[in-house]
Design a protein around this motif. Structure first.
Motif, short mmCIF file in Angstrom:
data_model
loop_
_atom_site.label_atom_id
_atom_site.label_comp_id
_atom_site.label_asym_id
_atom_site.label_seq_id
_atom_site.Cartn_x
_atom_site.Cartn_y
_atom_site.Cartn_z
N GLN A 2 0.82 -1.22 0.00
CA GLN A 2 0.00 0.00 0.00
C GLN A 2 0.85 1.26 0.00
O GLN A 2 0.54 2.23 -0.69
N MET A 3 1.97 1.26 0.73
CA MET A 3 2.82 2.45 0.79
C MET A 3 3.44 2.73 -0.58
O MET A 3 3.53 3.87 -1.01
N ASP A 4 3.84 1.67 -1.30
CA ASP A 4 4.37 1.83 -2.65
C ASP A 4 3.32 2.45 -3.57
O ASP A 4 3.62 3.34 -4.35
N ILE A 5 2.10 1.95 -3.48
CA ILE A 5 1.02 2.46 -4.32
C ILE A 5 0.79 3.94 -4.05
O ILE A 5 0.65 4.74 -4.97
N GLU A 6 0.76 4.32 -2.78
CA GLU A 6 0.54 5.71 -2.42
C GLU A 6 1.69 6.58 -2.93
O GLU A 6 1.47 7.70 -3.40
N ILE A 19 0.61 12.12 -9.69
CA ILE A 19 -0.11 13.38 -9.51
C ILE A 19 0.83 14.55 -9.76
O ILE A 19 0.48 15.51 -10.47
N THR A 20 2.04 14.48 -9.22
CA THR A 20 3.03 15.54 -9.43
C THR A 20 3.37 15.68 -10.91
O THR A 20 3.45 16.80 -11.44
#
Length: 59
Positions: free
Chosen positions: A6-10, A17-18
Motif C-alpha cells: 500500500q505504501m508503494d502504491i501511495e 499526480i506531481t
C-alpha cells in the motif's frame, strides 16, 4: 502475489499526480498527456532487468 504494498502504491500515486500537475502547468491538455502515454514510441517494458538486448550496453 504482488510485491507492491500500500505504501508503494501511495508513493506511485503521489509521483503520478506531481507529473500530471507539472504537465498541466506546462500547458499540456489531458488529451495531450493521454496521447503521449498511449504513444507507440514509449520505451518497451522488458520482463527481465538485463542488458543483453540493450544496444547501448553492447561492447
Amino acid at each position: 502475489m504482488s510485491m507492491i504494498n500500500q505504501m508503494d502504491i501511495e508513493e506511485f500515486d503521489a509521483e503520478w499526480i506531481t507529473l500530471i500537475m507539472s504537465a498541466r502547468k506546462m500547458g499540456l491538455s489531458m488529451e495531450d498527456i493521454r496521447a503521449f502515454l498511449r504513444s507507440p514510441f514509449q520505451p518497451k517494458k522488458y520482463a527481465h532487468n538485463t542488458t543483453e538486448n540493450d544496444p547501448c550496453m553492447s561492447p
